[in-house]
Scaffold this motif. Structure first.
Motif, PDB file in Angstrom:
ATOM      1  N   LEU A 169       0.819  -1.216   0.000  1.00 30.41           N
ATOM      2  CA  LEU A 169       0.000   0.000   0.000  1.00 30.41           C
ATOM      3  C   LEU A 169       0.856   1.271   0.000  1.00 30.41           C
ATOM      4  CD1 LEU A 169      -2.685  -1.092   2.612  1.00 30.41           C
ATOM      5  CD2 LEU A 169      -2.739  -1.361   0.143  1.00 30.41           C
ATOM      6  N   GLU A 170       2.167   1.068  -0.087  1.00 28.03           N
ATOM      7  CA  GLU A 170       3.109   2.182  -0.136  1.00 28.03           C
ATOM      8  C   GLU A 170       2.892   3.211   0.964  1.00 28.03           C
ATOM      9  OE1 GLU A 170       3.465   3.760  -4.013  1.00 28.03           O
ATOM     10  OE2 GLU A 170       4.067   1.828  -4.863  1.00 28.03           O
ATOM     11  N   PRO A 171       2.946   2.769   2.174  1.00 29.30           N
ATOM     12  CA  PRO A 171       2.708   3.691   3.289  1.00 29.30           C
ATOM     13  C   PRO A 171       3.856   4.673   3.453  1.00 29.30           C
ATOM     14  CG  PRO A 171       3.458   1.572   4.116  1.00 29.30           C
ATOM     15  CD  PRO A 171       3.278   1.405   2.648  1.00 29.30           C
ATOM     16  N   ARG A 172       3.497   5.890   3.795  1.00 32.01           N
ATOM     17  CA  ARG A 172       4.532   6.836   4.213  1.00 32.01           C
ATOM     18  C   ARG A 172       4.769   6.676   5.700  1.00 32.01           C
ATOM     19  NH1 ARG A 172       3.705  12.662   1.743  1.00 32.01           N
ATOM     20  NH2 ARG A 172       1.507  12.228   1.414  1.00 32.01           N
ATOM     21  N   VAL A 173       3.670   6.384   6.375  1.00 30.78           N
ATOM     22  CA  VAL A 173       3.771   6.071   7.800  1.00 30.78           C
ATOM     23  C   VAL A 173       3.122   4.720   8.014  1.00 30.78           C
ATOM     24  CG1 VAL A 173       3.115   6.736  10.131  1.00 30.78           C
ATOM     25  CG2 VAL A 173       3.669   8.501   8.450  1.00 30.78           C
ATOM     26  N   MET A 174       3.865   3.844   8.631  1.00 34.32           N
ATOM     27  CA  MET A 174       3.355   2.508   8.901  1.00 34.32           C
ATOM     28  C   MET A 174       3.070   2.371  10.382  1.00 34.32           C
ATOM     29  SD  MET A 174       5.532  -0.415   7.039  1.00 34.32           S
ATOM     30  CE  MET A 174       4.760  -1.987   7.219  1.00 34.32           C
ATOM     31  N   LEU A 175       1.878   1.943  10.695  1.00 36.96           N
ATOM     32  CA  LEU A 175       1.543   1.711  12.099  1.00 36.96           C
ATOM     33  C   LEU A 175       1.473   0.217  12.341  1.00 36.96           C
ATOM     34  CD1 LEU A 175      -0.433   4.381  11.108  1.00 36.96           C
ATOM     35  CD2 LEU A 175      -0.391   4.513  13.578  1.00 36.96           C
ATOM     36  N   LEU A 176       2.276  -0.236  13.264  1.00 32.01           N
ATOM     37  CA  LEU A 176       2.338  -1.664  13.546  1.00 32.01           C
ATOM     38  C   LEU A 176       1.871  -1.918  14.966  1.00 32.01           C
ATOM     39  CD1 LEU A 176       5.957  -2.271  12.128  1.00 32.01           C
ATOM     40  CD2 LEU A 176       3.798  -2.539  10.910  1.00 32.01           C
ATOM     41  N   ASP A 177       0.825  -2.716  15.081  1.00 33.07           N
ATOM     42  CA  ASP A 177       0.326  -3.027  16.422  1.00 33.07           C
ATOM     43  C   ASP A 177       0.891  -4.376  16.852  1.00 33.07           C
ATOM     44  OD1 ASP A 177      -0.949  -2.975  18.814  1.00 33.07           O
ATOM     45  OD2 ASP A 177      -2.978  -2.955  18.032  1.00 33.07           O
ATOM     46  N   GLU A 178       1.848  -4.332  17.728  1.00 31.39           N
ATOM     47  CA  GLU A 178       2.496  -5.520  18.267  1.00 31.39           C
ATOM     48  C   GLU A 178       3.004  -6.472  17.191  1.00 31.39           C
ATOM     49  OE1 GLU A 178       0.791  -7.284  21.670  1.00 31.39           O
ATOM     50  OE2 GLU A 178      -0.426  -5.528  22.135  1.00 31.39           O
ATOM     51  N   PRO A 179       3.934  -5.976  16.383  1.00 30.88           N
ATOM     52  CA  PRO A 179       4.439  -6.826  15.295  1.00 30.88           C
ATOM     53  C   PRO A 179       5.110  -8.115  15.785  1.00 30.88           C
ATOM     54  CG  PRO A 179       5.784  -4.830  15.521  1.00 30.88           C
ATOM     55  CD  PRO A 179       4.571  -4.647  16.372  1.00 30.88           C
ATOM     56  N   MET A 180       5.557  -8.118  17.028  1.00 27.78           N
ATOM     57  CA  MET A 180       6.268  -9.311  17.522  1.00 27.78           C
ATOM     58  C   MET A 180       5.370 -10.229  18.350  1.00 27.78           C
ATOM     59  SD  MET A 180       9.161  -8.316  16.365  1.00 27.78           S
ATOM     60  CE  MET A 180       9.986  -6.767  16.010  1.00 27.78           C
ATOM     61  N   ALA A 181       4.115  -9.880  18.471  1.00 24.58           N
ATOM     62  CA  ALA A 181       3.242 -10.656  19.361  1.00 24.58           C
ATOM     63  C   ALA A 181       3.245 -12.135  18.988  1.00 24.58           C
ATOM     64  CB  ALA A 181       1.822 -10.105  19.299  1.00 24.58           C
ATOM     65  N   ILE A 191      12.060 -10.155  12.181  1.00 26.75           N
ATOM     66  CA  ILE A 191      11.104  -9.068  11.975  1.00 26.75           C
ATOM     67  C   ILE A 191      11.701  -7.716  12.413  1.00 26.75           C
ATOM     68  CG2 ILE A 191       8.791  -8.191  12.541  1.00 26.75           C
ATOM     69  CD1 ILE A 191       8.620 -10.598  10.779  1.00 26.75           C
ATOM     70  N   ALA A 192      12.477  -7.749  13.486  1.00 26.41           N
ATOM     71  CA  ALA A 192      13.105  -6.501  13.945  1.00 26.41           C
ATOM     72  C   ALA A 192      14.037  -5.957  12.868  1.00 26.41           C
ATOM     73  CB  ALA A 192      13.861  -6.730  15.253  1.00 26.41           C
ATOM     74  N   ALA A 193      14.822  -6.845  12.281  1.00 26.66           N
ATOM     75  CA  ALA A 193      15.740  -6.408  11.218  1.00 26.66           C
ATOM     76  C   ALA A 193      14.946  -5.855  10.039  1.00 26.66           C
ATOM     77  CB  ALA A 193      16.613  -7.579  10.774  1.00 26.66           C
ATOM     78  N   LEU A 194      13.836  -6.515   9.781  1.00 28.02           N
ATOM     79  CA  LEU A 194      12.966  -6.106   8.686  1.00 28.02           C
ATOM     80  C   LEU A 194      12.395  -4.710   8.919  1.00 28.02           C
ATOM     81  CD1 LEU A 194      12.153  -7.807   6.354  1.00 28.02           C
ATOM     82  CD2 LEU A 194      10.080  -8.433   7.554  1.00 28.02           C
ATOM     83  N   ILE A 195      11.896  -4.502  10.100  1.00 27.29           N
ATOM     84  CA  ILE A 195      11.301  -3.201  10.426  1.00 27.29           C
ATOM     85  C   ILE A 195      12.356  -2.107  10.306  1.00 27.29           C
ATOM     86  CG2 ILE A 195      10.312  -1.820  12.300  1.00 27.29           C
ATOM     87  CD1 ILE A 195       8.836  -4.346  13.207  1.00 27.29           C
ATOM     88  N   LYS A 196      13.545  -2.424  10.765  1.00 29.53           N
ATOM     89  CA  LYS A 196      14.634  -1.448  10.666  1.00 29.53           C
ATOM     90  C   LYS A 196      14.878  -1.082   9.200  1.00 29.53           C
ATOM     91  CE  LYS A 196      18.422  -0.027  13.173  1.00 29.53           C
ATOM     92  NZ  LYS A 196      18.423   0.213  14.587  1.00 29.53           N
ATOM     93  N   ARG A 197      14.853  -2.083   8.368  1.00 28.80           N
ATOM     94  CA  ARG A 197      15.102  -1.831   6.946  1.00 28.80           C
ATOM     95  C   ARG A 197      13.949  -1.040   6.320  1.00 28.80           C
ATOM     96  NH1 ARG A 197      16.143  -7.066   4.663  1.00 28.80           N
ATOM     97  NH2 ARG A 197      14.967  -6.660   2.763  1.00 28.80           N
ATOM     98  N   LEU A 198      12.737  -1.441   6.655  1.00 28.60           N
ATOM     99  CA  LEU A 198      11.571  -0.747   6.103  1.00 28.60           C
ATOM    100  C   LEU A 198      11.546   0.706   6.521  1.00 28.60           C
ATOM    101  CD1 LEU A 198       8.778  -3.382   6.773  1.00 28.60           C
ATOM    102  CD2 LEU A 198      10.327  -3.158   4.832  1.00 28.60           C
TER     103      LEU A 198
END
Ligand SMILES: Nc1ncnc2c1ncn2[C@@H]1O[C@H](COP(=O)(O)OP(=O)(O)O)[C@@H](O)[C@H]1O
Ligand SMILES: [Mg+2]
Length: 257
Positions: A169-181, A191-198
């Motif tokens: 969806l090409e977000p400019r701002v991504m909101l992640l609710d508990e991505p590691m849950a 996933i942490a490495a991924l989020i850092k890259r994103l």
């Protein structure tokens, strides 16, 4: 107004939400710096998810305003804010279990790129879509799982797929609710490495319980408790705050998930 250049991409002023008189979110003012990873933490029941729902317009605030790129978005619909580039990662259930990883991402891209059916029928556009999907899948390390139905993916991979469909969806701002849950340690690292890259070319606001993840990823942390902001700043500062320590380690009727 020069809004595009402003330092803060997302801002909440005096956000308040009451449910039948119960103040779930109480006068929260929050500014999310462009290009940062900003974490929202706090004990269970602190109001984190409600703040998310307010920011993405799934709830209407009882009071307060929300600004995205300097524009007041308080009265917009969820779809409208999403199309502006403020996108919340969907829960796992939004991924179609019987479709493969590739099909899920392709579908998300198709949805984003509009509904021009005839355009998508052309070979060239299908090709282009396919390439884009492959790139996104590669970005979340799912290439090996390309043809696997989403329903058969291990938990952590499902979350990665969810990230890929959000990225479509090409977000400019991504909101992640508990991505590691619910993830094991290995998945958490992936996933942490991924989020850092994103986050290299976008802004991320996330709710997360895993404090070591929050510590290593976040530029700024807002700590909520009982619907209010308890502390804010980089982890080094926030983690030394006696009230934060108490909210997390101490007594009280609240507990972390
Ligand atoms: N739709 C709702 N109706 C009534 N109360 C709600 C609703 N959503 C959340 N709450 C209450 O608001 C408080 C904050 O909830 P929530 O935002 O889910 O907290 P968190 O995500 O930090 O755990 C909780 O006490 C919760 O019970
Ligand atoms: Mg929550």
């Amino acid at each position: 107004m020069g809004a595009e250049q402003s330092e803060f991409v997302l801002e909440a002023r005096g956000l308040t939400k009451s449910f039948a008189g119960f103040l779930a979110v109480n006068d929260v003012s929050l500014r999310v710096r462009r290009g940062s990873i900003h974490a929202l933490i706090g004990p269970n029941g602190a109001g984190k998810t409600t703040v998310f729902n307010l920011l993405t317009k799934f709830h209407r605030p009882t009071k307060g305003d929300i600004f995205f790129e300097g524009r007041n978005i308080t009265s917009l619909t969820p779809a409208e804010v999403a199309s502006l580039g403020l996108v919340r990662s969907f829960q796992i259930s939004a991924v179609f279990p019987s479709l493969t990883v590739l099909e899920n991402v392709r579908f998300a891209l198709q949805r984003q790129l509009g509904t021009s059916f005839y355009f998508w029928r052309s070979d060239r556009s299908l090709h282009c879509l396919h390439d884009q999907a492959r790139q996104l899948i590669d970005a979340v390390n799912l290439t090996r799982w390309l043809d696997v139905p989403a329903g058969e993916l291990p938990y952590g991979r499902k979350r990665a797929l969810e990230l890929a469909t959000t990225l479509a969806l090409e977000p400019r701002v991504m909101l992640l609710d508990e991505p590691m849950a619910g993830m094991g340690r290995e998945d958490i690292q992936v996933i942490a490495a991924l989020i850092k890259r994103l986050a290299e070319n976008r802004t991320v606001l996330m709710v997360e319980h895993n404090l070591s993840v929050v510590a290593s990823l976040s530029d700024c942390i807002t700590v909520l408790r009982r619907g209010q902001i308890l502390a804010e700043g980089p982890y080094s500062v926030v983690s030394q705050d006696p009230e934060v320590m108490e909210a997390y380690l101490g007594k009280g009727d609240e507990s972390r998930d």
